[in-house]
Scaffold this active site. Structure first.
Site, PDB file in Angstrom:
ATOM      1  CG  HIS A 109      -0.276  -8.186  -8.224  1.00  0.00           C
ATOM      2  ND1 HIS A 109      -1.311  -7.702  -8.995  1.00  0.00           N
ATOM      3  CD2 HIS A 109       0.775  -7.360  -8.447  1.00  0.00           C
ATOM      4  CE1 HIS A 109      -0.896  -6.631  -9.650  1.00  0.00           C
ATOM      5  NE2 HIS A 109       0.352  -6.402  -9.336  1.00  0.00           N
TER       6      HIS A 109
ATOM      7  CD  GLU B 275     -16.761   7.205  -5.349  1.00  0.00           C
ATOM      8  OE1 GLU B 275     -16.193   6.199  -4.886  1.00  0.00           O
ATOM      9  OE2 GLU B 275     -16.619   7.603  -6.513  1.00  0.00           O
TER      10      GLU B 275
ATOM     11  CG  ASP C   3     -13.828   5.507  -1.885  1.00  0.00           C
ATOM     12  OD1 ASP C   3     -12.963   5.062  -1.107  1.00  0.00           O
ATOM     13  OD2 ASP C   3     -13.632   5.655  -3.102  1.00  0.00           O
TER      14      ASP C   3
ATOM     15  CB  CYS D 172     -21.254  -1.122  -6.567  1.00  0.00           C
ATOM     16  SG  CYS D 172     -20.766   0.606  -6.538  1.00  0.00           S
TER      17      CYS D 172
END
Length: 631
Positions: free
Chosen positions: A243, A486, A510, A557
């Site tokens: 976070h 991926e 990935d 992406c």
């Protein structure tokens, strides 16, 4: 004398009590420093300069004075509860949970006052914390532990936290690492309220330019800070997807996490340099280092101002070839930053936010409402929604599925969706409803075989047929269904997949991990993670060629898309659609506008013939140097 329900039983027993609550080192008294804290007088102690390496998560530079933030907990005693008072102890815990919920609700209201998308994002996280206090596995476990072991509530919270954190840590997963932070923060708040310890305050009123240094920062901590007064953030713990990292990027603050040793070397009011681009933290810098980083900071600010001017400029190469730049988002609240960055659309919506921090699966109405709001905010720009990319272990409270020993290779993403087709049907129905409000695409993660893709298409066809039979309105056209490449198996069978898919999106993060068998979150092997490995580039090249041969769109992406150093290579490999974090768009657009497509193709040809990543990196650096002139 009667007993106060909220008073720990330790007050009436012989066990040792807790020490003092958390303390903070505040900036020294006296005159406030100038507006730019880097001009504050140097710390008087003659300490040597210390240079530390962490993980860069918020680009930019901060030069200021340290605000040392301590949000730790004093030692927690454990003691037995007499059997007749166990119910009273459970009630005391319930009261502490209620008090924690009220505090989080108040913090959520305050968070919404923060500028831009950051406030809404914080409020969303704090709301998730509230949900964790309403009957989650943590809360249920604590209550059961008090009853079964007949121990005080503080010790029960500590024990349940430790067990959950240990279980999550063993799963070696980026997303679960962030959930560990959630468990730790909610548990600490419960313990503070049980022990009636005050929460540290003061982050909203720091001298301008202060750099917060802490072991870690929770969303509740960041909800208190004033981003206009804060120069940067440094934490000893954390990860790229923690976070603190997310909020630093959202608030535009230079930040470095996972900075080993920083709490041993940091001193309140000492001068500090934060290099959020390289992950470097320098404590007590000498005059030469200070001058060097002042120059770098000014250069960064100048570059950022120049890049902001490119927002409405078209993303085309010097020879007029359009390269479409889209944004990836984690939460709907990031939409405004996507628009501000000049993105042409959203290339990847991670739908996992709909499923996390809850005990039940989201309904169709809940998913449709959230996705519709997102699509509407994009005002006609295409939104690509990825179906659930989680493993069963991350939905343990909602699914009766045994956790996998190796989640990265287990029942996750499309595999989980095809086992639990009810979840997939609900998600498809929600996406169809959202697609009424703007152009939308569907992206399926972790496809390995053509059979999997055909099975997913069949489920979508069932949902469409159900809509028609019940007279429910359908978008026109039906959102196209694409495949995320991926897994090496998908890349190597891309020609077959292209006959069934409407588009490809190459997830380079990935793809690199699976191709090289490297977990980039594992410190012992993370240095071996390299998307420039010849095998990875050949998988991208083969996938792109298969998509072009089939006449379907293909994009990248992953993090490669947002790295300007990679832009020419990706264009040379045939990519014309890149999706990245919104903050990276201006720099990539600038790079696109300096490239001649034919030269980029020549670069790609040379790169594909190289035997190792080091030679490829040298070629990219040379090409960037030769083509770095402004357009």
């Amino acid at each position: 004398m009667g007993l106060d329900l909220d008073e720990p039983l330790a007050a009436h027993m012989t066990a040792d009590t807790d020490g003092p609550g958390p303390t903070a080192s505040r900036p020294g008294a006296g005159a406030s420093p100038p507006n730019d804290a880097e001009d504050a007088p140097p710390f008087l102690d003659d300490r040597p300069m210390v240079r530390l390496q962490g993980v860069a998560v918020g680009p930019g530079f901060a030069i200021g004075t340290i605000y040392l933030y301590d949000n730790g907990l004093a030692p927690i005693p454990e003691y037995r509860i007499p059997p007749l008072l166990v119910e009273r102890e459970r009630l005391r815990f319930a009261h502490a949970a209620d008090r924690s919920i009220k505090e989080l609700n108040a913090l959520g209201q305050k968070a919404r006052a923060l500028p831009g998308a950051a406030g809404e994002e914080l409020a969303c996280i704090l709301e998730a914390y509230e949900q964790m206090l309403r009957g989650s596995r943590l809360v249920r476990g604590v209550d059961q532990r008090i009853a079964a072991r007949q121990i005080n509530a503080e010790a029960a919270v500590r024990g349940e936290m430790a067990d959950l954190i240990s279980a999550f840590s063993a799963m070696q997963d980026d997303y679960l690492a962030a959930r560990i932070d959630d468990i730790r923060e909610v548990g600490r708040r419960l313990i503070r309220n049980l022990a009636r310890r005050p929460r540290q305050t003061g982050l909203a009123n720091l001298p301008r330019g202060s750099v917060i240094v802490a072991e870690e920062l929770s969303p509740a901590d960041t909800a208190q800070l004033n981003p206009r007064q804060t120069g940067g953030l440094v934490t000893a713990l954390g990860a790229r997807q923690s976070h603190t990292a997310i909020m630093a990027r959202s608030l535009g603050l230079p930040a470095v996490v996972a900075t080993a040793g920083v709490m041993n070397h940091a001193h309140a009011d000492a001068r500090i340099i934060v290099d959020g681009s390289e992950g470097v933290v320098i404590l007590d810098p000498d005059p030469e280092t200070l001058a060097l980083y002042r120059d770098r900071r000014m250069g960064f600010l100048r570059t950022r101002r120049n890049l902001q001017r490119l927002r409405d400029v078209p993303s085309v190469t010097r020879d007029g070839i359009a390269v479409h730049l889209n944004a990836n988002i984690e939460l709907p609240t990031e939409v405004e930053s996507v628009v501000q960055a000049g993105a042409e659309g959203i290339g990847l919506v991670r739908s996992e936010f709909l499923f996390m921090n809850r005990d039940t699966l989201p309904t169709e109405d809940e998913q449709a409402a959230a996705l519709t709001t997102l699509v509407e905010h994009m005002r006609g720009r295409t939104v690509t929604i990825r179906t659930l990319d989680l493993g069963g272990e991350k939905l343990g409270d909602a699914l009766d599925i045994k956790p996998s020993a190796n989640p990265a290779l287990g029942l996750r993403a499309v595999r989980l969706s095809l086992v639990r087709k009810d979840m997939l049907r609900t998600q498809f129905a929600a996406i169809l409803r959202a697609a009424w409000h703007g152009p939308t695409r569907i992206l399926v993660p972790m496809i390995c075989t053509v059979e999997e893709l055909i099975a997913v298409k069949a489920v979508l066809a069932e949902v469409v047929a159900d809509f028609r039979s019940r007279g429910r309105p359908l978008p026109d056209p039906i959102p196209p269904l694409g495949v995320m490449i991926e897994v090496p198996a998908a890349a190597l069978s891309a020609d077959a997949l292209a006959r069934e898919a409407a588009f490809f999106a190459i997830g380079t993060n990935d793809l690199t991990q699976y191709a090289l068998a490297i977990d980039r979150t594992d410190e012992s092997v993370a240095h071996l993670y390299d998307p420039l490995h010849p095998a990875v580039l050949r998988l991208i090249h083969f996938t792109t060629g298969a998509a072009q041969a089939a006449g379907i769109p293909v994009s990248v992406c992953g993090e490669m898309a947002g790295d300007p150093r990679m832009t020419a290579l990706l264009i040379g490999l045939g990519l014309r659609d890149l999706s990245m974090a919104s903050f990276a768009i201006p720099a990539v657009k600038q790079r696109v506008r300096r490239i001649v497509t034919a030269k980029a193709q020549t670069l790609a040809h040379w790169v594909l013939g190289q035997p190792d990543a080091a030679r490829i990196a040298a070629l990219l650096d040379r090409f960037e140097t030769e083509t770095s002139g402004a357009r």
